[in-house]
Scaffold this active site. Structure first.
Site, PDB file in Angstrom:
ATOM      1  NE  ARG A 252      42.612  69.415 -17.863  1.00 13.90           N
ATOM      2  CZ  ARG A 252      43.761  68.899 -18.222  1.00 13.90           C
ATOM      3  NH1 ARG A 252      44.327  69.237 -19.369  1.00 13.90           N
ATOM      4  NH2 ARG A 252      44.377  68.020 -17.459  1.00 13.90           N
TER       5      ARG A 252
ATOM      6  CE  LYS B  29      42.443  72.766 -13.892  1.00 17.58           C
ATOM      7  NZ  LYS B  29      43.013  73.255 -12.607  1.00 17.58           N
TER       8      LYS B  29
ATOM      9  CG  HIS C 295      46.903  72.163  -9.892  1.00 17.43           C
ATOM     10  ND1 HIS C 295      46.976  70.813 -10.111  1.00 17.43           N
ATOM     11  CD2 HIS C 295      45.585  72.485 -10.025  1.00 17.43           C
ATOM     12  CE1 HIS C 295      45.787  70.332 -10.371  1.00 17.43           C
ATOM     13  NE2 HIS C 295      44.912  71.324 -10.322  1.00 17.43           N
TER      14      HIS C 295
ATOM     15  CB  SER D 148      42.215  65.065 -10.807  1.00 18.24           C
ATOM     16  OG  SER D 148      40.847  64.789 -10.747  1.00 18.24           O
TER      17      SER D 148
ATOM     18  CE  LYS E 127      43.801  70.951  -6.475  1.00 16.44           C
ATOM     19  NZ  LYS E 127      43.337  69.826  -7.287  1.00 16.44           N
ATOM     20  CB  THR E 128      37.913  70.201  -3.803  1.00 16.41           C
ATOM     21  OG1 THR E 128      38.472  70.711  -5.021  1.00 16.41           O
ATOM     22  CG2 THR E 128      36.596  70.888  -3.527  1.00 16.41           C
TER      23      THR E 128
ATOM     24  CG  ASP F  89      41.872  73.679  -9.279  1.00 19.19           C
ATOM     25  OD1 ASP F  89      42.482  72.689  -8.863  1.00 19.19           O
ATOM     26  OD2 ASP F  89      41.714  73.912 -10.487  1.00 19.19           O
TER      27      ASP F  89
ATOM     28  NE  ARG G 271      36.133  67.745 -12.478  1.00 21.56           N
ATOM     29  CZ  ARG G 271      37.277  68.037 -11.877  1.00 21.56           C
ATOM     30  NH1 ARG G 271      37.310  68.947 -10.917  1.00 21.56           N
ATOM     31  NH2 ARG G 271      38.384  67.430 -12.218  1.00 21.56           N
TER      32      ARG G 271
END
Length: 529
Positions: free
Chosen positions: A51, A192, A212, A230, A234-235, A249, A314
């Site tokens: 981003r 996003k 988030h 990031s 989390k994932t 997410d 990704r």
């Protein structure tokens, strides 16, 4: 076929709601990608592999003028600029192929948004197929578009004429319910962008807390949430074979439930392996989308350790590629909340329990650290504070979300909140070493299974967070971070330094914070020089 009023598709060749298999084939036919040896579609997003937050704008108008938290995160732009760019983009797509998709954001029908996406490449539309919720045939028959994403990466703005910072831009218009994206093919801008919309709409109009975070569910219906920036896990930590995945997410917390905003996952792939992350590795199959990866020489096998194009490689795939994903991405109110931080300074414990006031303090702080080598110019760890673990996606002031979190914790006093350090121990980076993922998983599991209930906790001398004295399957010696440092005085100095950074960062929230929350922060202790 639905034609959006503000997007002129009359002279374009329109592909509407193509299935994933067709979109993959269309990408291959146009020479825009290739398949790897597991059948995933591999593409490159070009100049932008992430981003561009400085080029993300919100139209300032009657809806947003007094509600949006304007500044370096939420950059205002005039309605006239938006209208001019929309007109130019309409002209630009004349005679071109475009792909349109009707989809949803939000698994709870009471709060979901209808989103129509318009793309100029089939693989960008494939990303939307994976990441947004896919309407059933009956829902499609009654579909009414509400929001539009109009993504044209090939269109470049002229900053001197168009009022943008540079050639690329993302502009959110709440009055016209549109997101314009130009100059960047990075698909995460679409995902996003809608997350930012939900972060405005849900608290402002419905009193729902957008988060988030990732979420999973145990056999007894107990929900665990994992907040983190990031690279904090989390994932990875939510992909647990013994629990059902709700989402990886973005979620909302109502007065009765937690629900996923998305229909898929967007996982970082750098150094991905079947041993460390088997569920994610197995999910990258046809028709998953792999972005900006490289292949092993002479093969179609992805080299996940290769960061030549970007560290931000990704994988996008529908949530049903995760074997134990929950069919309907809605669960009960959470039982455990984990704040994940990658502390490169080796100060914070690998797991600690937070009081409600400490939970509020750390939620507003949103701390992690960037490590040398992850970005150009970074030679030593750099602390990062991102309010609510996602400040760049928050159109409203962070205290709005913090107050909502506080209300949720008061309404649900049984919720346990934990701070988990997935970063360094035994010293700061690079002298120390990364905390073992095996141990992190064991500590998270112990918290979920209430195995800490009978343990004694001792407060951290600087941060006051509560450190357990033992944890099943984890060496006792690593639980207190000071014990892992050979030079204890060096640890104290590092802890003092990090505490000072927390205090300085929190100064911006002191005026709105209660005395209880202000007192929940770290304390400075005199340390020998």
């Amino acid at each position: 076929m639905i034609i959006m009023v503000m997007v002129d598709t009359s002279s374009s060749n329109v592909y509407l709601n193509q299935d994933a298999k067709t979109l993959v084939q269309q990408t291959l036919t146009r020479g825009q990608g290739k398949l790897n040896d597991t059948g995933a579609l591999c593409i490159q997003t070009g100049k932008f592999t992430g981003r561009s937050p400085k080029d993300r704008f919100i139209v300032r108008d009657e809806i947003t003028s007094d509600t949006v938290d304007w500044g370096g995160i939420n950059i205002p732009i005039a309605t006239e600029v938006f209208d001019k760019l929309l007109s130019k983009m309409n002209t630009f797509i004349r005679g071109r192929e475009i792909w349109m998709r009707n989809c949803y954001a939000g698994a709870d029908p009471s709060y979901r948004l209808s989103v129509t996406v318009i793309n100029t490449t089939p693989w960008a539309n494939l990303f939307c197929h994976h990441l947004f919720l896919r309407p059933s045939d009956r829902e499609m028959d009654n579909y009414k578009p509400e929001w539009v994403i109009f993504q044209v990466p090939e269109f470049l703005a002229d900053p001197d004429i168009d009022g943008t910072r540079q050639e690329n831009f993302t502009i959110i218009n709440f009055a016209k319910k549109m997101i314009l994206i130009g100059g960047s093919a990075y698909t995460g801008e679409m995902k996003k962008g809608i997350f930012s919309v939900l972060n405005f709409v849900l608290p402002h109009q419905h009193g729902v807390l957008p988060m988030h975070c990732s979420a999973n569910e145990g056999e007894q219906g107990d929900i665990a949430l994992f907040f983190g920036l990031s690279g904090t896990g989390k994932t990875t930590l939510s992909a647990d074979a013994s629990r059902k995945l709700i989402g990886d997410d973005e979620h909302g917390w109502t007065d009765r439930a937690v629900f996923n905003f998305e229909g898929g996952c967007y996982a970082k792939c750098i150094d991905l392996s079947a041993d460390k992350e088997p569920q994610i590795h197995a999910a990258i199959k046809h028709p998953a989308l792999l972005e900006n990866v490289s292949f092993k020489d002479g093969t179609s096998t992805v080299d996940y350790s290769n960061a030549d194009l970007t560290e931000n490689t990704r994988a996008a795939y529908p949530i049903y590629h995760i074997k134990n994903a929950k069919k309907h991405s809605i669960g009960n109110t959470p039982k455990n909340i984990f704040f994940l931080t990658c502390d490169a300074f080796g100060v914070l414990p690998p797991i600690s329990k937070l009081t409600p006031a400490q939970a509020m303090y750390h939620f507003l702080s949103g701390y992690t650290a960037k490590v040398a080598g992850t970005e150009v110019g970074i030679r030593e760890p750099q602390p990062t504070f991102s309010a609510c673990f996602g400040k760049v996606f928050l159109p409203l002031h962070p205290t709005v979300y913090a107050e909502l979190m506080g209300e949720k914790l008061k309404e649900n006093p049984e919720v346990r909140v934990w701070l988990v350090n997935t970063g360094w121990t035994g010293g700061a980076y690079p002298a120390g070493k990364r905390i073992s993922l095996q141990y992190t998983r064991a500590m998270v599991q112990a918290a979920i299974q209430e195995e800490f209930a009978l343990q004694t906790f001792r407060p951290h001398p600087y941060f006051g967070i509560l450190i357990p004295e033992a944890c099943p399957s984890v060496p006792t010696g690593i639980l207190n971070p000071r014990n892992t440092w050979e030079n204890k005085l060096a640890y104290d100095r590092q802890a003092q330094s990090l505490a000072e950074l927390f205090i300085q960062n929190f100064d911006q929230y002191k005026a709105e914070a209660s005395e209880e929350i202000k007192n929940a922060g770290p304390k400075l202790i005199q340390v020998a020089l």
